[in-house]
Design a protein around this motif. Sequence first.
Motif, mmCIF file in Angstrom:
data_model
loop_
_atom_site.group_PDB
_atom_site.id
_atom_site.type_symbol
_atom_site.label_atom_id
_atom_site.label_comp_id
_atom_site.label_asym_id
_atom_site.label_seq_id
_atom_site.Cartn_x
_atom_site.Cartn_y
_atom_site.Cartn_z
ATOM 1 N N MET A 96 -6.502 -38.367 -8.882
ATOM 2 C CA MET A 96 -5.313 -39.209 -8.748
ATOM 3 C C MET A 96 -5.355 -40.366 -9.745
ATOM 4 S SD MET A 96 -3.041 -38.287 -6.598
ATOM 5 C CE MET A 96 -2.195 -39.715 -5.965
ATOM 6 N N LEU A 99 -4.405 -39.136 -13.134
ATOM 7 C CA LEU A 99 -2.951 -38.925 -13.238
ATOM 8 C C LEU A 99 -2.226 -40.256 -13.362
ATOM 9 C CD1 LEU A 99 -2.285 -36.077 -10.654
ATOM 10 C CD2 LEU A 99 -2.411 -35.917 -13.115
ATOM 11 N N ARG A 102 -2.391 -41.445 -16.865
ATOM 12 C CA ARG A 102 -1.442 -40.721 -17.719
ATOM 13 C C ARG A 102 -0.040 -41.275 -17.555
ATOM 14 N NH1 ARG A 102 -1.389 -34.261 -17.649
ATOM 15 N NH2 ARG A 102 -3.564 -33.867 -18.100
ATOM 16 N N LEU A 103 0.331 -41.509 -16.286
ATOM 17 C CA LEU A 103 1.681 -42.023 -16.043
ATOM 18 C C LEU A 103 1.830 -43.417 -16.629
ATOM 19 C CD1 LEU A 103 2.581 -40.919 -12.419
ATOM 20 C CD2 LEU A 103 3.621 -40.166 -14.537
ATOM 21 N N ARG A 106 2.361 -43.546 -20.332
ATOM 22 C CA ARG A 106 3.668 -43.085 -20.766
ATOM 23 C C ARG A 106 4.794 -44.041 -20.374
ATOM 24 N NH1 ARG A 106 5.880 -38.220 -22.483
ATOM 25 N NH2 ARG A 106 8.071 -38.116 -21.900
ATOM 26 N N TYR A 107 4.704 -44.569 -19.154
ATOM 27 C CA TYR A 107 5.839 -45.362 -18.655
ATOM 28 C C TYR A 107 5.549 -46.859 -18.519
ATOM 29 C CZ TYR A 107 7.709 -40.770 -17.629
ATOM 30 O OH TYR A 107 8.149 -39.482 -17.742
ATOM 31 N N MET A 112 6.142 -46.148 -8.481
ATOM 32 C CA MET A 112 6.633 -44.764 -8.414
ATOM 33 C C MET A 112 8.150 -44.673 -8.594
ATOM 34 S SD MET A 112 4.329 -42.318 -7.686
ATOM 35 C CE MET A 112 4.881 -41.111 -6.496
ATOM 36 N N THR A 119 12.113 -41.019 -15.464
ATOM 37 C CA THR A 119 12.107 -39.569 -15.737
ATOM 38 C C THR A 119 13.527 -39.009 -15.653
ATOM 39 O OG1 THR A 119 11.641 -39.084 -13.424
ATOM 40 C CG2 THR A 119 9.772 -39.111 -14.907
ATOM 41 N N GLU A 122 15.195 -39.853 -18.860
ATOM 42 C CA GLU A 122 14.681 -38.947 -19.910
ATOM 43 C C GLU A 122 15.414 -37.612 -19.893
ATOM 44 O OE1 GLU A 122 9.944 -39.869 -20.525
ATOM 45 O OE2 GLU A 122 10.560 -38.094 -19.427
ATOM 46 N N LYS B 109 -6.125 -26.623 -24.131
ATOM 47 C CA LYS B 109 -6.320 -26.643 -22.678
ATOM 48 C C LYS B 109 -6.117 -25.278 -22.031
ATOM 49 C CE LYS B 109 -5.950 -31.423 -22.136
ATOM 50 N NZ LYS B 109 -4.979 -32.446 -22.389
ATOM 51 N N LEU B 145 -6.199 -29.573 -5.121
ATOM 52 C CA LEU B 145 -6.573 -30.125 -6.426
ATOM 53 C C LEU B 145 -6.293 -29.113 -7.530
ATOM 54 C CD1 LEU B 145 -9.944 -31.919 -5.682
ATOM 55 C CD2 LEU B 145 -7.823 -32.940 -6.412
ATOM 56 N N VAL B 152 -0.019 -30.002 -13.733
ATOM 57 C CA VAL B 152 0.016 -31.045 -14.772
ATOM 58 C C VAL B 152 -0.567 -30.556 -16.090
ATOM 59 C CG1 VAL B 152 -0.031 -32.919 -13.111
ATOM 60 C CG2 VAL B 152 -2.166 -32.072 -14.043
ATOM 61 N N GLU B 155 1.904 -31.176 -20.042
ATOM 62 C CA GLU B 155 1.837 -32.640 -20.035
ATOM 63 C C GLU B 155 3.180 -33.301 -20.315
ATOM 64 O OE1 GLU B 155 -2.095 -34.206 -21.728
ATOM 65 O OE2 GLU B 155 -1.845 -32.174 -22.469
ATOM 66 N N GLY B 157 6.060 -35.947 -18.825
ATOM 67 C CA GLY B 157 6.048 -37.060 -17.885
ATOM 68 C C GLY B 157 6.528 -36.695 -16.495
ATOM 69 N N ARG B 158 7.663 -35.995 -16.429
ATOM 70 C CA ARG B 158 8.237 -35.736 -15.107
ATOM 71 C C ARG B 158 7.373 -34.773 -14.306
ATOM 72 N NH1 ARG B 158 12.482 -32.472 -18.085
ATOM 73 N NH2 ARG B 158 11.883 -30.330 -17.656
ATOM 74 N N VAL B 160 4.035 -34.654 -14.523
ATOM 75 C CA VAL B 160 2.906 -35.444 -14.021
ATOM 76 C C VAL B 160 3.347 -36.216 -12.782
ATOM 77 C CG1 VAL B 160 1.257 -37.247 -14.584
ATOM 78 C CG2 VAL B 160 1.905 -35.597 -16.314
ATOM 79 N N LEU B 161 4.541 -36.790 -12.833
ATOM 80 C CA LEU B 161 5.053 -37.525 -11.668
ATOM 81 C C LEU B 161 5.206 -36.570 -10.474
ATOM 82 C CD1 LEU B 161 6.158 -40.181 -10.529
ATOM 83 C CD2 LEU B 161 8.425 -39.356 -11.103
ATOM 84 N N VAL B 164 1.896 -35.999 -9.037
ATOM 85 C CA VAL B 164 1.410 -37.116 -8.220
ATOM 86 C C VAL B 164 2.079 -37.085 -6.839
ATOM 87 C CG1 VAL B 164 1.432 -39.621 -8.013
ATOM 88 C CG2 VAL B 164 0.784 -38.572 -10.151
ATOM 89 N N ARG B 165 3.378 -36.839 -6.831
ATOM 90 C CA ARG B 165 4.087 -36.805 -5.544
ATOM 91 C C ARG B 165 3.583 -35.645 -4.683
ATOM 92 N NH1 ARG B 165 10.343 -37.365 -6.747
ATOM 93 N NH2 ARG B 165 10.487 -37.993 -4.590
ATOM 94 N N MET B 167 0.613 -34.354 -4.827
ATOM 95 C CA MET B 167 -0.717 -34.706 -4.340
ATOM 96 C C MET B 167 -0.619 -35.647 -3.146
ATOM 97 S SD MET B 167 -3.435 -33.465 -5.670
ATOM 98 C CE MET B 167 -4.792 -34.590 -5.652
ATOM 99 N N ILE B 168 0.281 -36.643 -3.230
ATOM 100 C CA ILE B 168 0.376 -37.623 -2.145
ATOM 101 C C ILE B 168 0.778 -36.931 -0.844
ATOM 102 C CG2 ILE B 168 1.693 -39.611 -1.316
ATOM 103 C CD1 ILE B 168 1.709 -40.552 -4.268
ATOM 104 N N ASP B 239 10.979 -30.400 -7.367
ATOM 105 C CA ASP B 239 10.362 -30.907 -8.590
ATOM 106 C C ASP B 239 9.113 -30.113 -8.924
ATOM 107 O OD1 ASP B 239 12.295 -32.718 -8.451
ATOM 108 O OD2 ASP B 239 11.035 -34.479 -8.132
ATOM 109 N N TRP B 243 9.836 -27.454 -12.174
ATOM 110 C CA TRP B 243 9.494 -27.940 -13.505
ATOM 111 C C TRP B 243 8.182 -27.385 -14.039
ATOM 112 C CZ3 TRP B 243 11.015 -33.641 -12.074
ATOM 113 C CH2 TRP B 243 12.408 -33.741 -12.104
#
Lengths: 127, 499
Positions: A96, A99, A102-103, A106-107, A112, A119, A122, B109, B145, B152, B155, B157-158, B160-161, B164-165, B167-168, B239, B243
């Motif tokens: 985490m 990640l 990385r975020l 970029r931003y 969040m 995004t 974008e 990768k 994981l 991800v 790579e 941006g959206r 990766v976001l 993260v969401r 994962m949460i 998402d 994506w």
Amino acid sequence: MLDTLLSNYQEAVAMILFVIGFATLLFQRNLIRKLIGMNIMDAGLFLFLTSLGYINGRKPPIIEVQEAVADTYINPVPSGLVLTGIVVSVSVTAVMLSLSIRLYKRYHTLDMDEIYAMTLKEREEQD
Amino acid sequence: MDFVCSLPLFMIIASLFSGVLCLLLKKKAAYTLSSILLGFVTVSDAIVLYYTSVHSTFTYPMGEFPAPWGNEIRAGVLECIILLVFMIVLCCALPAGYKYLLQEVDETKHNLYCAILNLAVASVAALVFTNDIFTGYVFLEILTLASCGLMVATEVGRIVLAGVRYMIMNLLGSSLFLLGVVLLYGMTGHLLMVPLGQSLTEVAADPQMMLTITFAIGVLTIGLAIKSGLFPFYFWMPDTYGWSTPTTAAFMSSVVSKAYIFLLIKIYWRVVGMELMKDMPLHVILLVLGIGGVIIGSLSAIRTNDVNRMVAYSSAAQIGYIFMSMGIGGRAGYVAAILHLLGHSVTKSLLFLVTPRLEEISGNSMIFKDLQGSALRDRPSGFFFTVCSLSMTGVPAFAGFSSKLYILLAAWEVQSYAVFVAVIVALAVSTALNALYFIRTVIRIYSHSEKEEREAPAPRRHSPAYLIPAWTLVALNLFLGLFPAVTAGLIDSGFGMLL
């Protein structure tokens, strides 16, 4: 009710920690705070597990003599589970955090909602 | 003990080793090794399936400790058939989506992607075969994981976001699952499913403990429901699936979320037991949430104007079907749930592999209006999309129809008027909604756009790496649709062995 809570104070504290962590992970917008919440939540669970295995007045399960009596030691299984759980928790935190980096790169923010808005922007530009 | 009995453990260990090896290899070699491993796991699982259907179920003790203390692997018909379909889906998803993998994932990768995929295979196999709920938790986290890693890898941006969401939400789910496991362990002192179940029945004899047991099983269920995307916890799905690169999307929607559901079913049958389940309101809650998922998922799919998100939202509806079928209760309900789970795995993976091809030929756009006429420009993909749409809608001869029929029959069997009416209304409404958005899309991709009228499309050639997997999935879909009794019979005997 209060008596039960007081006599099981370890479990009560563990559950309070769990709920605090859970709410932080769910409701905070900042990624680092979310991660801290996740670790608090896990700590609560581990405390709960450890307190399950602990028996008052007994020794740690390290056998020094051959004729050991099981009744003199605490239950070692929960401790083993907690160790496994900690390993899982550490690896999840590491992923985490990577990640989040990385975020952030970029931003330039860890919020969040702000990242989500960016995004969307974008995407609109792409379309 | 026969050699076959060691195969399940060997599958898990081989996947882990192959994952480590992939890290050392170059991209093409890592891809080849992963393909070989997927083939190996599929073949060994088929052997174990044959063995268990001829002989019986077996447990493989790990280490030297016997039953109540040691860790165990257990294989029966049900476990093998589920893993077999998962593996066939993966064997098809990797080559069919490889083209996009090359485009979307950084060249350095590729071997990492293959390594993570192998790790995911190991954790799926372990989740399916394990007989120990704490091992279940550990591999649940590894699978989370791994699937986040697969996401991800692209790579952007959206994504990766979205990762993260994802994962949460999954961390919340896993922690609730762990809480349930800890509570069950606290009450019984066991982690292996069978002794835990026996001990739980003794504990449940005390009416005061029923509340704690219900709470433990409840949080465990919510945890796995969040992870598999049951309504109202499905909002991370569009998402995540929409994506990611096609292989990842197919893997996550068809394998990962289904593996969580299978673990839940296994816990219900082997730990809680159907007798104890009747004393808890869980089935009703699953039924209500399942119906909610079926309707809301379909409505969300109708509202979106992005084909990828539509397919993703329809996953939420299909997960709803599975939980609804479980909520009917009884063995027939669970058999129908597994049948739908398998049918949806096969269909949805193909959809996620086909949709990008249609988008590619429409100027990489996911918007419906740009997709107009895309099936005319790419006939094979148009055909595959149509097959999947018909299956999703529930047209006879396809997998979607047979499983819906089994769900209906299961609802009839419980002999509860309210349940039957609720299920039949949900099925009718959702079939109408599914038809609305899938058939609408099919009509659109087959209708001429201005572009076609100006210039006749050149016939599009696809490589066998895409066509063979896609035809395999179509054949599997038709097999599940035309001969559901074969699969349902195997699943039913598998449930008999679970007890």
